[in-house]
Design a protein around this motif. Structure first.
Motif, PDB file in Angstrom:
ATOM      1  N   UNK A 181     102.539  50.905  69.298  1.00  0.00           N
ATOM      2  CA  UNK A 181     103.821  50.675  69.932  1.00  0.00           C
ATOM      3  C   UNK A 181     104.303  49.245  69.845  1.00  0.00           C
ATOM      4  N   UNK A 182     105.645  49.147  69.781  1.00  0.00           N
ATOM      5  CA  UNK A 182     106.305  47.853  69.874  1.00  0.00           C
ATOM      6  C   UNK A 182     105.906  47.241  71.219  1.00  0.00           C
ATOM      7  N   UNK A 183     105.667  45.957  71.247  1.00  0.00           N
ATOM      8  CA  UNK A 183     105.162  45.359  72.476  1.00  0.00           C
ATOM      9  C   UNK A 183     105.601  43.905  72.562  1.00  0.00           C
ATOM     10  N   UNK A 184     105.610  43.386  73.761  1.00  0.00           N
ATOM     11  CA  UNK A 184     105.758  41.949  74.014  1.00  0.00           C
ATOM     12  C   UNK A 184     107.087  41.364  73.523  1.00  0.00           C
ATOM     13  N   UNK A 185     108.079  42.197  73.197  1.00  0.00           N
ATOM     14  CA  UNK A 185     109.223  41.691  72.451  1.00  0.00           C
ATOM     15  C   UNK A 185     110.381  41.217  73.318  1.00  0.00           C
ATOM     16  N   UNK A 186     110.906  40.008  73.023  1.00  0.00           N
ATOM     17  CA  UNK A 186     112.177  39.574  73.609  1.00  0.00           C
ATOM     18  C   UNK A 186     113.317  40.457  73.092  1.00  0.00           C
ATOM     19  N   UNK A 187     114.526  40.279  73.631  1.00  0.00           N
ATOM     20  CA  UNK A 187     115.654  41.124  73.209  1.00  0.00           C
ATOM     21  C   UNK A 187     116.224  40.737  71.851  1.00  0.00           C
ATOM     22  N   UNK A 188     115.948  39.519  71.385  1.00  0.00           N
ATOM     23  CA  UNK A 188     116.499  39.088  70.095  1.00  0.00           C
ATOM     24  C   UNK A 188     115.377  39.053  69.045  1.00  0.00           C
ATOM     25  N   UNK A 189     115.742  39.146  67.744  1.00  0.00           N
ATOM     26  CA  UNK A 189     114.704  39.129  66.711  1.00  0.00           C
ATOM     27  C   UNK A 189     114.096  37.738  66.523  1.00  0.00           C
ATOM     28  N   UNK A 190     112.904  37.724  65.950  1.00  0.00           N
ATOM     29  CA  UNK A 190     112.245  36.439  65.725  1.00  0.00           C
ATOM     30  C   UNK A 190     111.301  36.512  64.541  1.00  0.00           C
ATOM     31  N   UNK A 191     110.674  35.388  64.244  1.00  0.00           N
ATOM     32  CA  UNK A 191     109.730  35.325  63.125  1.00  0.00           C
ATOM     33  C   UNK A 191     108.524  34.487  63.535  1.00  0.00           C
ATOM     34  N   UNK A 192     107.366  34.871  63.016  1.00  0.00           N
ATOM     35  CA  UNK A 192     106.160  34.056  63.191  1.00  0.00           C
ATOM     36  C   UNK A 192     105.900  33.308  61.890  1.00  0.00           C
ATOM     37  N   UNK A 193     105.739  31.994  61.976  1.00  0.00           N
ATOM     38  CA  UNK A 193     105.340  31.224  60.807  1.00  0.00           C
ATOM     39  C   UNK A 193     103.834  30.984  60.942  1.00  0.00           C
ATOM     40  N   UNK A 194     103.076  31.464  59.976  1.00  0.00           N
ATOM     41  CA  UNK A 194     101.619  31.336  60.059  1.00  0.00           C
ATOM     42  C   UNK A 194     101.166  29.907  59.816  1.00  0.00           C
ATOM     43  N   UNK A 195     100.097  29.517  60.495  1.00  0.00           N
ATOM     44  CA  UNK A 195      99.578  28.165  60.336  1.00  0.00           C
ATOM     45  C   UNK A 195      98.450  28.144  59.311  1.00  0.00           C
ATOM     46  N   UNK A 196      98.766  27.640  58.104  1.00  0.00           N
ATOM     47  CA  UNK A 196      97.697  27.429  57.127  1.00  0.00           C
ATOM     48  C   UNK A 196      97.218  25.992  57.228  1.00  0.00           C
ATOM     49  N   UNK A 197      98.193  25.063  57.331  1.00  0.00           N
ATOM     50  CA  UNK A 197      97.824  23.693  57.688  1.00  0.00           C
ATOM     51  C   UNK A 197      98.994  23.043  58.400  1.00  0.00           C
ATOM     52  N   UNK A 198      98.733  21.912  59.049  1.00  0.00           N
ATOM     53  CA  UNK A 198      99.717  21.333  59.956  1.00  0.00           C
ATOM     54  C   UNK A 198     100.984  20.841  59.266  1.00  0.00           C
ATOM     55  N   UNK A 199     100.857  20.230  58.079  1.00  0.00           N
ATOM     56  CA  UNK A 199     102.048  19.681  57.410  1.00  0.00           C
ATOM     57  C   UNK A 199     102.970  20.789  56.940  1.00  0.00           C
ATOM     58  N   UNK A 200     102.377  21.784  56.241  1.00  0.00           N
ATOM     59  CA  UNK A 200     103.252  22.787  55.629  1.00  0.00           C
ATOM     60  C   UNK A 200     103.927  23.650  56.685  1.00  0.00           C
ATOM     61  N   UNK A 201     103.333  23.783  57.846  1.00  0.00           N
ATOM     62  CA  UNK A 201     103.951  24.674  58.845  1.00  0.00           C
ATOM     63  C   UNK A 201     105.268  24.077  59.350  1.00  0.00           C
ATOM     64  N   UNK A 202     105.296  22.765  59.524  1.00  0.00           N
ATOM     65  CA  UNK A 202     106.545  22.134  59.983  1.00  0.00           C
ATOM     66  C   UNK A 202     107.637  22.297  58.921  1.00  0.00           C
ATOM     67  N   UNK A 203     107.258  22.107  57.641  1.00  0.00           N
ATOM     68  CA  UNK A 203     108.223  22.294  56.549  1.00  0.00           C
ATOM     69  C   UNK A 203     108.772  23.712  56.541  1.00  0.00           C
ATOM     70  N   UNK A 204     107.892  24.676  56.747  1.00  0.00           N
ATOM     71  CA  UNK A 204     108.335  26.079  56.726  1.00  0.00           C
ATOM     72  C   UNK A 204     109.273  26.396  57.883  1.00  0.00           C
ATOM     73  N   UNK A 205     108.992  25.829  59.041  1.00  0.00           N
ATOM     74  CA  UNK A 205     109.888  26.039  60.190  1.00  0.00           C
ATOM     75  C   UNK A 205     111.257  25.440  59.854  1.00  0.00           C
ATOM     76  N   UNK A 206     111.247  24.248  59.265  1.00  0.00           N
ATOM     77  CA  UNK A 206     112.519  23.598  58.923  1.00  0.00           C
ATOM     78  C   UNK A 206     113.297  24.410  57.879  1.00  0.00           C
ATOM     79  N   UNK A 207     112.597  24.960  56.895  1.00  0.00           N
ATOM     80  CA  UNK A 207     113.274  25.842  55.913  1.00  0.00           C
ATOM     81  C   UNK A 207     113.976  26.989  56.601  1.00  0.00           C
ATOM     82  N   UNK A 208     113.290  27.560  57.564  1.00  0.00           N
ATOM     83  CA  UNK A 208     113.826  28.705  58.302  1.00  0.00           C
ATOM     84  C   UNK A 208     115.061  28.281  59.118  1.00  0.00           C
ATOM     85  N   UNK A 209     114.986  27.095  59.711  1.00  0.00           N
ATOM     86  CA  UNK A 209     116.135  26.582  60.486  1.00  0.00           C
ATOM     87  C   UNK A 209     117.342  26.398  59.549  1.00  0.00           C
TER      88      UNK A 209
END
Ligand code: TXA
Ligand code: MG
Length: 346
Positions: A229-257
Motif C-alpha cells: 500500500x501507498x503510505x506516508x505520503x504528503x498531498x503533493x508529489x515528490x522525489x527522493x534523490x539517493x545519496x551516493x556521495x555528498x558532493x553529487x547529491x547536492x548537484x542532483x538536487x540543484x538539477x531538479x530545482x
C-alpha cells in the motif's frame, strides 16, 4: 478528539474504554497507535473503519508481559523466544502462528499474528490495566505518515476517535521492525528502529525481504500485506534523490530545482547540505526543512513523519528529499521515503 494527559487516573479511564469495546489513541516509543481489545471483533472493526484501512492488512497486537502470549499464539521456536527476550520490550514485532481464539478480523484472515511488547510505559500500563492484548495500527488515516505527535493527527481523527492519551513526541518516530522466522533464518518484512545489524548479534542468518526497497504491485503475493500500500505520503508529489556521495547529491538536487522552474518546491535536507547555502538562490524553492545531521539517523527518523506532514501546511506543489546513507537505520528511513514519494527515485 479529547487529549488525556498522562497520569494513572486517565490511563485507568482509557483502559475501561478498551475493556468495553471502544478505541483509544495511545503513545508508543515508535509511533502513536489506535488501540482496541484484540479479542473483540466489533472493536477491531471500528479501527479498520476510522483508519480507512484495507481489509487484507493485518494489525499488530501489543502485550504488556510475556504471559499474554499464551492467549494469542501457539508454540514458538527457541530462536523466536530468544529474539523476544532480547528485543522486548521494544520496537520489535514478530510474526507467529495464531491461536484459534484470535479473531480473523485482527489478522485479516491470516493464520499468523504480529506481536509486540512496547517499551513505552504508558502503553504497557494501558495494556496491563485493561488486562487484554491491544491491537493497534499506527495512528494515521491509511496512506498518510504515521502520527508521532498528537498535534499532527488531531485534525485527522477529530470526529472519529473520542480520546487520545498524550505521551509527547514519539521517541523513535518510525514504526517497529517486523520479522518472520523460518527454521534458522530471520527475514525482515519491515525495517524499523531495530536494525539488521542489531538482529545479527542474536542470529547469524538475517536478511531483508527483497521487496523492502522497491515498488510492490497490488496484485503481488507478499509476506506482509502492508508492503503493497501507498503510505506516508504528503498531498503533493515528490522525489527522493539517493545519496551516493555528498558532493553529487547536492548537484542532483540543484538539477531538479532547475528542471522544475514552475513548481513551488519544498526541500527536505540534512543540516550539512543546508549550511553550504547552495539551495538559497532559487525563487522556486519556497522552504528548506532541516531533517537533522546526516550523521544522526536517530534524529532524522524521529522528525521524518512530522516533516512530511508539515509539507501539506505549505503553499507548495512539489518536494525534494535528500536521501541518507542506506546502512543500519538508514535502510528503514529510505524504506519510508520511497513509499512517500511513490517510488519516484533518482
Ligand atoms: O511500531 C509499530 O509497529 C506501530 C505501533 C503502534 O506499535 N504499529 C504499526 O502498525 O506500525 P501498522 O498497522 O501501521 O503496521 C503493521 C504492519 C503492516 O505492514 C502489516 O502488513 C504487518 O505489520 N503485519 C501485521 N501482521 C502481520 C502478519 N500476520 N503477517 C505479516 N505482516 C503482518
Ligand atoms: Mg501504519
Amino acid at each position: 478528539m479529547k487529549k488525556l494527559t498522562n497520569n494513572s487516573k486517565n490511563i485507568h479511564f482509557a483502559a475501561e474504554l478498551i475493556k468495553k469495546g471502544d478505541i483509544v489513541i495511545f503513545p508508543t516509543e515508535t509511533v502513536y497507535g489506535i488501540g482496541a481489545n484484540a479479542l473483540d471483533k466489533e472493536a477491531i472493526n471500528k479501527i479498520f473503519k476510522v483508519k480507512e484501512r484495507a481489509k487484507d492488512n493485518p494489525l499488530i497486537v501489543h502485550i504488556s508481559d510475556k504471559n499474554m502470549l499464551n492467549k494469542l499464539v501457539k508454540n514458538y521456536s527457541e530462536l523466536e523466544e530468544k529474539l523476544m527476550d532480547v528485543f522486548w520490550p521494544g520496537a520489535f514485532t514478530i510474526i507467529l502462528e495464531k491461536k484459534e481464539e484470535v479473531p480473523f478480523e485482527v489478522t485479516a484472515g491470516l493464520d499468523t499474528i504480529g506481536v509486540r511488547m512496547p517499551a513505552n510505559k504508558i502503553a504497557r500500563q494501558l495494556i496491563s490495566t485493561a488486562g487484554v492484548p491491544i491491537a493497534a495500527p499506527s495512528a494515521n488515516i491509511s496512506g498518510k505518515p504515521s502520527g508521532t505527535r498528537l498535534e499532527d493527527i488531531e485534525e485527522e481523527f477529530k470526529n472519529k476517535v473520542e480520546y487520545a492519551i498524550d505521551g509527547g513526541y514519539s521517541n523513535y518516530g518510525i514504526e517497529s521492525t517486523v520479522v518472520k522466522v523460518k527454521e534458522n533464518e530471520v527475514t525482515i518484512l519491515r525495517p524499523g528502529s531495530i536494525t539488521l545489524e542489531d538482529i545479527l548479534k542474536v542470529c547469524p542468518n538475517v536478511k531483508y525481504d527483497e521487496r523492502i526497497l522497491r515498488n510492490v504491485s497490488k496484485n503481488e503475493t507478499v509476506s506482509s500485506p502492508g508492503m503493497k500500500y501507498k503510505h506516508y505520503a504528503p498531498n503533493i508529489p515528490g522525489v527522493l534523490i539517493k545519496r551516493y556521495n555528498d558532493e553529487s547529491i547536492i548537484e542532483k538536487v540543484i538539477n531538479e530545482i532547475k528542471k522544475r522552474k514552475d513548481e513551488k518546491i519544498i526541500i527536505l535536507a540534512p543540516k550539512e547540505s543546508i549550511e553550504t547555502g547552495k539551495y538559497n538562490n532559487y525563487t522556486n524553492v519556497r522552504k528548506v526543512f532541516n531533517i537533522g545531521s546526516k550523521n544522526d539517523l536517530n534524529q532524522i527518523s524521529k522528525k521524518l513523519f512530522h516533516l512530511l506532514r508539515k509539507i501539506d501546511k505549505e503553499d507548495a506543489t512539489y518536494y525534494i528529499v535528500e536521501g541518507v546513507e542506506e546502512k543500519g537505520l538508514g535502510v528503514s528511513i529510505i524504506n519510508r521515503i520511497i513509499r512517500a514519494v511513490e517510488y519516484n527515485v533518482i
